[in-house]
Design a protein around this motif. Structure first.
Motif, PDB file in Angstrom:
ATOM      1  N   LYS A 171       0.825  -1.210   0.000  1.00 26.48           N
ATOM      2  CA  LYS A 171       0.000   0.000   0.000  1.00 26.48           C
ATOM      3  C   LYS A 171       0.864   1.267   0.000  1.00 26.48           C
ATOM      4  O   LYS A 171       0.391   2.338  -0.385  1.00 26.48           O
ATOM      5  CB  LYS A 171      -0.933   0.013   1.219  1.00 26.48           C
ATOM      6  CG  LYS A 171      -1.969  -1.101   1.213  1.00 26.48           C
ATOM      7  CD  LYS A 171      -2.939  -1.032   0.049  1.00 26.48           C
ATOM      8  CE  LYS A 171      -3.980   0.040   0.237  1.00 26.48           C
ATOM      9  NZ  LYS A 171      -5.039  -0.024  -0.816  1.00 26.48           N
ATOM     10  N   ALA A 172       2.125   1.134   0.424  1.00 28.54           N
ATOM     11  CA  ALA A 172       3.046   2.278   0.443  1.00 28.54           C
ATOM     12  C   ALA A 172       3.737   2.479  -0.913  1.00 28.54           C
ATOM     13  O   ALA A 172       4.451   3.457  -1.109  1.00 28.54           O
ATOM     14  CB  ALA A 172       4.090   2.089   1.533  1.00 28.54           C
TER      15      ALA A 172
ATOM     16  N   ASP B 215      -7.622 -10.873  12.776  1.00 27.32           N
ATOM     17  CA  ASP B 215      -6.925 -10.916  11.485  1.00 27.32           C
ATOM     18  C   ASP B 215      -7.733 -10.177  10.418  1.00 27.32           C
ATOM     19  O   ASP B 215      -7.180  -9.420   9.610  1.00 27.32           O
ATOM     20  CB  ASP B 215      -6.684 -12.369  11.045  1.00 27.32           C
ATOM     21  CG  ASP B 215      -5.574 -13.029  11.846  1.00 27.32           C
ATOM     22  OD1 ASP B 215      -4.711 -12.305  12.374  1.00 27.32           O
ATOM     23  OD2 ASP B 215      -5.578 -14.271  11.950  1.00 27.32           O
ATOM     24  N   LEU B 216      -9.052 -10.403  10.425  1.00 25.49           N
ATOM     25  CA  LEU B 216      -9.927  -9.741   9.455  1.00 25.49           C
ATOM     26  C   LEU B 216      -9.854  -8.218   9.611  1.00 25.49           C
ATOM     27  O   LEU B 216      -9.658  -7.490   8.638  1.00 25.49           O
ATOM     28  CB  LEU B 216     -11.364 -10.235   9.652  1.00 25.49           C
ATOM     29  CG  LEU B 216     -12.462  -9.495   8.885  1.00 25.49           C
ATOM     30  CD1 LEU B 216     -12.235  -9.585   7.389  1.00 25.49           C
ATOM     31  CD2 LEU B 216     -13.837 -10.033   9.251  1.00 25.49           C
ATOM     32  N   LEU B 217      -9.987  -7.742  10.853  1.00 25.12           N
ATOM     33  CA  LEU B 217      -9.971  -6.291  11.097  1.00 25.12           C
ATOM     34  C   LEU B 217      -8.619  -5.683  10.754  1.00 25.12           C
ATOM     35  O   LEU B 217      -8.549  -4.605  10.144  1.00 25.12           O
ATOM     36  CB  LEU B 217     -10.319  -6.002  12.558  1.00 25.12           C
ATOM     37  CG  LEU B 217     -11.754  -6.362  12.991  1.00 25.12           C
ATOM     38  CD1 LEU B 217     -11.946  -6.079  14.468  1.00 25.12           C
ATOM     39  CD2 LEU B 217     -12.776  -5.594  12.168  1.00 25.12           C
ATOM     40  N   GLU B 218      -7.536  -6.368  11.133  1.00 21.57           N
ATOM     41  CA  GLU B 218      -6.191  -5.847  10.833  1.00 21.57           C
ATOM     42  C   GLU B 218      -5.964  -5.754   9.327  1.00 21.57           C
ATOM     43  O   GLU B 218      -5.366  -4.790   8.838  1.00 21.57           O
ATOM     44  CB  GLU B 218      -5.124  -6.757  11.468  1.00 21.57           C
ATOM     45  CG  GLU B 218      -4.923  -6.558  12.957  1.00 21.57           C
ATOM     46  CD  GLU B 218      -4.422  -5.155  13.300  1.00 21.57           C
ATOM     47  OE1 GLU B 218      -3.505  -4.667  12.629  1.00 21.57           O
ATOM     48  OE2 GLU B 218      -4.979  -4.545  14.225  1.00 21.57           O
TER      49      GLU B 218
ATOM     50  N   GLY C  31      -5.627  -2.022   4.582  1.00 16.40           N
ATOM     51  CA  GLY C  31      -5.978  -1.628   3.216  1.00 16.40           C
ATOM     52  C   GLY C  31      -6.362  -2.751   2.283  1.00 16.40           C
ATOM     53  O   GLY C  31      -6.388  -2.565   1.056  1.00 16.40           O
ATOM     54  N   ALA C  32      -6.697  -3.934   2.817  1.00 16.20           N
ATOM     55  CA  ALA C  32      -7.102  -5.053   1.953  1.00 16.20           C
ATOM     56  C   ALA C  32      -8.387  -4.713   1.214  1.00 16.20           C
ATOM     57  O   ALA C  32      -9.294  -4.095   1.768  1.00 16.20           O
ATOM     58  CB  ALA C  32      -7.294  -6.317   2.785  1.00 16.20           C
TER      59      ALA C  32
END
Length: 217
Positions: free
Chosen positions: A75-76, A94-97, A102-103
């Motif tokens: 993303k960077a 894991d989902l929230l992270e 940026g997934a």
């Protein structure tokens, strides 16, 4: 990107057989072309600069740089791609992270092949795609205030209880995987989740905790 364009996909996963299998599934769909594979996050980052894929599929649990860190680094960069996490972990954290990092999607490895391609196609239109079973997980995360859980095994799943027993018996991941008929990677995911639920930091702590909290017969 229009729907008529061939979508160039790159896979990042440290399991060669899984990469091959998913690559074949995706390639069978005329909308997609698998342009490259990488066995690690760093290899994927390097390769993507040359291949310029439209979509990158990233595993979460990899040796070295994990999927979340790989995603953050992507993303960077200036690469204009969609990033989909493809993992065995259905853990809320894991989902929230992944979404925070940026997934553009979060899918599980046990989904049906046709569902995988349908979701990837949907992701190209700008929609964030989630495995159906994870919408309830996300809803729970949004509705429940984030509170520090008390140390209790009440929240553990049946499988996590089994793995906790194995840890208390001093078994390593390979032995646990053989005993329960699951993969090493799945064992690691379950251990990570049960440590989080019990507010512990290591498998040794988990073993000690289990011994201390088992009623003496």
């Amino acid at each position: 990107m229009t729907m008529s364009d061939i979508i160039k996909v790159m896979l990042i996963d440290d399991h060669a057989l899984f990469r091959k299998g998913v690559g074949q599934m995706i390639s069978a769909d005329p909308h997609f072309e698998v342009v490259g594979e990488a066995a690690s996050g760093q290899e994927g980052l390097d390769l993507a600069q040359k291949l310029l894929p439209d979509m990158v599929l990233i595993d979460l649990n990899m040796k070295g740089m994990n999927g979340l860190e790989t995603l953050r680094r992507f993303k960077a960069t200036t690469l204009n791609a969609r990033y989909i996490v493809l993992t065995v972990s259905d853990a809320e954290d894991d989902l929230l992270e992944a979404l925070r990092a940026g997934a553009d999607g979060y899918l599980l490895k046990d989904m049906e092949p046709e569902d995988l391609c349908a979701n990837l196609l949907k992701a190209t239109t700008g929609v964030t795609v989630l495995q159906d079973s994870l919408t309830e997980v996300l809803k729970h995360a949004l509705l429940e205030p984030t509170v520090r859980k008390t140390t209790s095994d009440a929240a553990l799943t049946e499988r996590e209880h089994e793995i906790l027993e194995c840890l208390a018996d001093g078994m390593n991941n390979k032995t646990i995987a053989r005993k329960l008929g699951i993969s090493d990677t799945t064992v690691k995911v379950h251990i990570k989740n049960l440590l989080r639920k019990l507010n512990l930091t290591s498998r040794l702590e988990a073993a000690v905790w289990k011994h201390q909290n088992t009623p003496k017969g």
